[in-house]
Design a protein around this motif. Structure first.
Motif, PDB file in Angstrom:
ATOM      1  N   GLU A 140       0.855  -1.183   0.000  1.00 57.65           N
ATOM      2  CA  GLU A 140       0.000   0.000   0.000  1.00 57.65           C
ATOM      3  C   GLU A 140       0.889   1.231   0.000  1.00 57.65           C
ATOM      4  O   GLU A 140       1.770   1.362   0.845  1.00 57.65           O
ATOM      5  CB  GLU A 140      -0.893  -0.012   1.234  1.00 57.65           C
ATOM      6  N   LEU A 141       0.648   2.119  -0.970  1.00 56.74           N
ATOM      7  CA  LEU A 141       1.408   3.370  -1.036  1.00 56.74           C
ATOM      8  C   LEU A 141       0.455   4.526  -0.789  1.00 56.74           C
ATOM      9  O   LEU A 141      -0.644   4.563  -1.335  1.00 56.74           O
ATOM     10  CB  LEU A 141       2.087   3.512  -2.398  1.00 56.74           C
ATOM     11  N   THR A 142       0.868   5.456   0.030  1.00 56.40           N
ATOM     12  CA  THR A 142       0.041   6.611   0.369  1.00 56.40           C
ATOM     13  C   THR A 142       0.806   7.889   0.066  1.00 56.40           C
ATOM     14  O   THR A 142       2.003   7.866  -0.175  1.00 56.40           O
ATOM     15  CB  THR A 142      -0.360   6.582   1.855  1.00 56.40           C
ATOM     16  N   GLY A 143       0.092   9.010   0.114  1.00 60.99           N
ATOM     17  CA  GLY A 143       0.768  10.277  -0.100  1.00 60.99           C
ATOM     18  C   GLY A 143      -0.156  11.420  -0.478  1.00 60.99           C
ATOM     19  O   GLY A 143       0.169  12.575  -0.248  1.00 60.99           O
ATOM     20  N   ILE A 188       8.059   9.747  -5.700  1.00 64.86           N
ATOM     21  CA  ILE A 188       9.317  10.380  -6.087  1.00 64.86           C
ATOM     22  C   ILE A 188       9.110  11.763  -6.699  1.00 64.86           C
ATOM     23  O   ILE A 188      10.067  12.510  -6.867  1.00 64.86           O
ATOM     24  CB  ILE A 188      10.118   9.503  -7.067  1.00 64.86           C
ATOM     25  N   TYR A 189       7.857  12.111  -7.018  1.00 62.40           N
ATOM     26  CA  TYR A 189       7.601  13.429  -7.586  1.00 62.40           C
ATOM     27  C   TYR A 189       6.142  13.804  -7.394  1.00 62.40           C
ATOM     28  O   TYR A 189       5.270  12.935  -7.455  1.00 62.40           O
ATOM     29  CB  TYR A 189       7.944  13.457  -9.083  1.00 62.40           C
ATOM     30  N   GLY A 246       9.281  12.617 -16.832  1.00 64.77           N
ATOM     31  CA  GLY A 246      10.680  12.644 -16.398  1.00 64.77           C
ATOM     32  C   GLY A 246      11.033  13.965 -15.763  1.00 64.77           C
ATOM     33  O   GLY A 246      11.399  14.014 -14.598  1.00 64.77           O
ATOM     34  N   ASP A 247      10.881  15.068 -16.512  1.00 62.88           N
ATOM     35  CA  ASP A 247      11.155  16.375 -15.908  1.00 62.88           C
ATOM     36  C   ASP A 247       9.867  17.091 -15.507  1.00 62.88           C
ATOM     37  O   ASP A 247       9.901  18.107 -14.844  1.00 62.88           O
ATOM     38  CB  ASP A 247      12.006  17.261 -16.822  1.00 62.88           C
ATOM     39  N   TRP A 248       8.718  16.561 -15.915  1.00 65.96           N
ATOM     40  CA  TRP A 248       7.390  17.006 -15.494  1.00 65.96           C
ATOM     41  C   TRP A 248       7.133  18.484 -15.768  1.00 65.96           C
ATOM     42  O   TRP A 248       6.558  19.196 -14.953  1.00 65.96           O
ATOM     43  CB  TRP A 248       7.147  16.661 -14.020  1.00 65.96           C
ATOM     44  N   ASN A 305      -5.681  18.068  -6.267  1.00 68.69           N
ATOM     45  CA  ASN A 305      -5.242  18.842  -7.443  1.00 68.69           C
ATOM     46  C   ASN A 305      -3.847  18.471  -7.929  1.00 68.69           C
ATOM     47  O   ASN A 305      -3.271  19.185  -8.744  1.00 68.69           O
ATOM     48  CB  ASN A 305      -5.287  20.354  -7.197  1.00 68.69           C
ATOM     49  N   THR A 306      -3.282  17.393  -7.416  1.00 67.82           N
ATOM     50  CA  THR A 306      -1.923  17.024  -7.782  1.00 67.82           C
ATOM     51  C   THR A 306      -1.866  15.668  -8.472  1.00 67.82           C
ATOM     52  O   THR A 306      -2.802  14.861  -8.397  1.00 67.82           O
ATOM     53  CB  THR A 306      -1.000  16.963  -6.551  1.00 67.82           C
ATOM     54  N   VAL A 307      -0.734  15.441  -9.116  1.00 70.58           N
ATOM     55  CA  VAL A 307      -0.359  14.125  -9.629  1.00 70.58           C
ATOM     56  C   VAL A 307       0.896  13.720  -8.865  1.00 70.58           C
ATOM     57  O   VAL A 307       1.816  14.519  -8.716  1.00 70.58           O
ATOM     58  CB  VAL A 307      -0.067  14.177 -11.147  1.00 70.58           C
ATOM     59  N   LYS A 308       0.905  12.495  -8.376  1.00 64.25           N
ATOM     60  CA  LYS A 308       2.099  11.958  -7.727  1.00 64.25           C
ATOM     61  C   LYS A 308       2.616  10.808  -8.567  1.00 64.25           C
ATOM     62  O   LYS A 308       1.842  10.031  -9.123  1.00 64.25           O
ATOM     63  CB  LYS A 308       1.794  11.473  -6.319  1.00 64.25           C
ATOM     64  N   VAL A 309       3.937  10.725  -8.651  1.00 64.83           N
ATOM     65  CA  VAL A 309       4.591   9.620  -9.341  1.00 64.83           C
ATOM     66  C   VAL A 309       5.238   8.754  -8.276  1.00 64.83           C
ATOM     67  O   VAL A 309       6.065   9.231  -7.487  1.00 64.83           O
ATOM     68  CB  VAL A 309       5.637  10.133 -10.354  1.00 64.83           C
ATOM     69  N   PHE A 310       4.832   7.481  -8.240  1.00 66.08           N
ATOM     70  CA  PHE A 310       5.346   6.526  -7.265  1.00 66.08           C
ATOM     71  C   PHE A 310       6.310   5.575  -7.957  1.00 66.08           C
ATOM     72  O   PHE A 310       6.031   5.090  -9.054  1.00 66.08           O
ATOM     73  CB  PHE A 310       4.202   5.718  -6.639  1.00 66.08           C
TER      74      PHE A 310
END
Length: 166
Positions: A2-5, A42-43, A122-124, A29-34
């Motif tokens: 399970e990953l949270t954030g 990680i981002y 990659g650089d988003w 309102n965000t995008v997270k990269v796991f």
């Protein structure tokens, strides 16, 4: 596992083409990269001004995006929308954002703020924001060659964004 954030609900997710990352879109309102190898986020992309409803990774064939072989540019036209019921041949030359980056890997995100945003993977960095729906954009998908993006909205329409829009 399970990953949270995220601070709020997650509404969309997609596997990265590298097979070890997953991007998630949320009501925060965000995008997270796991990264599944590191088991952590990680981002974080401050992607939209309202909840992120859907997202898709894609690889864009540069000749499909620009309409010209070996040239990766984006149309800087003010008339960005190609509605499926209308002919949109405005004849504008490529310009605006300039050369696409990051080896053709991108992430498209949809939001309740009424836009579809395109990010380099990659650089988003934000490459393009597509507006045309009246209100919320509920989903987004990309053609297998990366030359078309389709989005659906709360306004009961779907928009087809072609090479001249990207």
């Amino acid at each position: 596992m399970e990953l949270t954030g995220h601070a709020k609900e997650i509404f969309g997710l997609d596997w990265s083409p590298n097979c070890h990352q997953i991007a998630t879109g949320s009501a925060d309102n965000t995008v997270k990269v796991f990264d599944l190898r590191k088991l952590c986020s990680i981002y974080q992309i401050p992607a939209h001004t309202s909840m992120v409803t859907d997202l898709r990774y894609f690889h864009a064939n540069t000749s499909c995006i620009s309409g010209e072989k070996d040239k990766a540019t984006v149309d800087g036209s003010e008339d960005l929308l190609m509605d499926v019921s209308a002919d949109n041949d405005d004849g504008n030359e490529n310009g605006g954002m300039g050369r696409l980056r990051n080896d053709g890997q991108y992430l498209a995100t949809a939001s309740n703020d009424g836009t579809v945003n395109i990010w380099t993977a990659g650089d988003w960095k934000l490459q393009k924001s597509l507006a045309g729906h009246v209100g919320k954009v509920l989903s987004v998908d990309v053609s297998s060659d990366g030359s078309y993006i389709v989005s659906s909205g709360y306004d009961r329409t779907f928009k087809l964004w072609g090479p001249e829009d990207l």
